[in-house]
Design a protein around this motif. Sequence first.
Motif, mmCIF file in Angstrom:
data_model
loop_
_atom_site.group_PDB
_atom_site.id
_atom_site.type_symbol
_atom_site.label_atom_id
_atom_site.label_comp_id
_atom_site.label_asym_id
_atom_site.label_seq_id
_atom_site.Cartn_x
_atom_site.Cartn_y
_atom_site.Cartn_z
ATOM 1 N N ASP A 63 60.396 100.190 34.934
ATOM 2 C CA ASP A 63 59.545 99.000 34.869
ATOM 3 C C ASP A 63 58.095 99.397 34.611
ATOM 4 O O ASP A 63 57.405 98.759 33.803
ATOM 5 C CB ASP A 63 59.666 98.222 36.178
ATOM 6 N N LYS B 66 62.070 90.999 26.573
ATOM 7 C CA LYS B 66 63.490 90.827 26.897
ATOM 8 C C LYS B 66 63.967 91.952 27.812
ATOM 9 O O LYS B 66 64.736 91.720 28.757
ATOM 10 C CB LYS B 66 64.318 90.800 25.615
ATOM 11 N N GLN B 67 63.523 93.186 27.516
ATOM 12 C CA GLN B 67 63.897 94.312 28.376
ATOM 13 C C GLN B 67 63.333 94.125 29.776
ATOM 14 O O GLN B 67 63.989 94.469 30.768
ATOM 15 C CB GLN B 67 63.398 95.624 27.770
ATOM 16 N N ILE C 56 62.747 91.247 31.215
ATOM 17 C CA ILE C 56 63.593 90.232 31.861
ATOM 18 C C ILE C 56 64.918 90.847 32.291
ATOM 19 O O ILE C 56 65.407 90.607 33.404
ATOM 20 C CB ILE C 56 63.822 89.047 30.907
ATOM 21 N N ALA C 57 65.499 91.657 31.380
ATOM 22 C CA ALA C 57 66.767 92.314 31.711
ATOM 23 C C ALA C 57 66.599 93.258 32.897
ATOM 24 O O ALA C 57 67.464 93.339 33.775
ATOM 25 C CB ALA C 57 67.295 93.078 30.492
ATOM 26 N N ASP D 169 64.439 92.919 35.277
ATOM 27 C CA ASP D 169 64.341 92.080 36.480
ATOM 28 C C ASP D 169 65.726 91.628 36.942
ATOM 29 O O ASP D 169 66.024 91.623 38.148
ATOM 30 C CB ASP D 169 63.466 90.854 36.193
ATOM 31 N N GLU D 170 66.569 91.243 35.960
ATOM 32 C CA GLU D 170 67.932 90.835 36.315
ATOM 33 C C GLU D 170 68.698 91.999 36.931
ATOM 34 O O GLU D 170 69.416 91.838 37.927
ATOM 35 C CB GLU D 170 68.670 90.329 35.066
ATOM 36 N N VAL D 171 68.537 93.191 36.318
ATOM 37 C CA VAL D 171 69.209 94.379 36.866
ATOM 38 C C VAL D 171 68.703 94.674 38.268
ATOM 39 O O VAL D 171 69.475 95.020 39.173
ATOM 40 C CB VAL D 171 68.981 95.595 35.940
ATOM 41 N N ARG D 172 67.391 94.503 38.456
ATOM 42 C CA ARG D 172 66.826 94.752 39.793
ATOM 43 C C ARG D 172 67.407 93.760 40.812
ATOM 44 O O ARG D 172 67.704 94.141 41.943
ATOM 45 C CB ARG D 172 65.308 94.631 39.729
ATOM 46 N N LYS D 173 67.564 92.503 40.379
ATOM 47 C CA LYS D 173 68.159 91.516 41.283
ATOM 48 C C LYS D 173 69.599 91.891 41.616
ATOM 49 O O LYS D 173 70.030 91.786 42.770
ATOM 50 C CB LYS D 173 68.119 90.135 40.635
ATOM 51 N N GLU D 174 70.345 92.310 40.570
ATOM 52 C CA GLU D 174 71.731 92.715 40.811
ATOM 53 C C GLU D 174 71.790 93.927 41.724
ATOM 54 O O GLU D 174 72.649 94.018 42.611
ATOM 55 C CB GLU D 174 72.422 93.031 39.472
ATOM 56 N N SER E 281 71.241 92.794 45.119
ATOM 57 C CA SER E 281 72.454 92.153 45.646
ATOM 58 C C SER E 281 73.477 93.206 46.068
ATOM 59 O O SER E 281 74.071 93.114 47.145
ATOM 60 C CB SER E 281 73.061 91.230 44.578
#
Length: 348
Positions: free
Chosen positions: A142, A294-295, A297-298, A300-305, A308
């Motif tokens: 990041d 986009k990367q 955002i991706a 951030d999504e990976v970080r959220k996953e 989780s």
Amino acid sequence: MTDSLKAATQRLKGLAEGDLTKEAAIVNSGDELEILTTALSKTIHSLKEYITNIRYVLQELSNGNYTVETDYHFSGDFRALQEALDMIVTALNWNMKAINNTSVEVSENTEEVAAYTEKLYQGSDMQKKAIERLEKSMNVIDDNINTIVDSAKKVNESADETEKKVEQSTEEMEEMVKSMEGIDRNMQEIVKISRMIEEISSETSLLALNASIEAARAGEHGKGFAVVSQQIGVLAQQSAEASMQTAEIINHTQEAIREGVSAVNLTACSLRQIKETTDQFAVITENLEKVIDKQHIAADEVRKEIASVGDIAENNIKTAENTNSSCKEFLNQALVLKELVEQVKIKE
């Protein structure tokens, strides 16, 4: 006979009240009284044996001896009592065997579950550490993405600035070309004037030559005129030479101007190419920024996953810890139950 009957009656009352210790006196009278007292004595004896045997069996059961059996023969309807007692002993043996087997199975299964729980704990702990390392890597990625974004923005700003400077330089080059073309036109006029001067010098030289001839014919009267004619010829010659030198300089200047115009045109062409390249680079940079967004955002999504999965791993660790604690408690209870069962003597 009346006294014996009264004694038998009193003993029946005592038996009804639960007195089994006192023996019943048998009257040998050879009649119904003897039969009554004999039956009363046998009843008291049988009841005493029944109760003694039942007390013995229950006491042995309470002491953990589940191998005990009723060794006295129960008669008549009391046979059902003996069968019920035997059924109780058999049921207790079966239950204790089942409890023993269950305690063994619980102990074994609990140990197995505890082993799996320990593996789950270790695996979850390793997973948590791996996720922590992955989170650190994602933070680095990041940061790198942010650095790339900042660099792309700076490059885009530099490209914009370069484009502005290129446009400004192109405009200046165009103005310079126009100025040099104007100079070239002026030089053409100067060439024309120089040629005119050269022609005038030639004519002046010719007039000076004619004047010298006429002065020579005039003799003494034409000497002064001859000197003036000679000076005019010299000036005409000098003018012609100066005109020729000026023409030569003009020719060199025009050549330099043409080369300058050609160089300026080449420079302008290069500037236009630079502008096109800058425009293309600006488009590439803009697309790069979109890709980076986009990367981002991706990421951030990976970080959220990852977060989780980290929560799941943390819950797995807690579940494993709780399960392991429960398994230990179950194992302890199973061991206690097994020890209790081992204290009981059961039939094979």
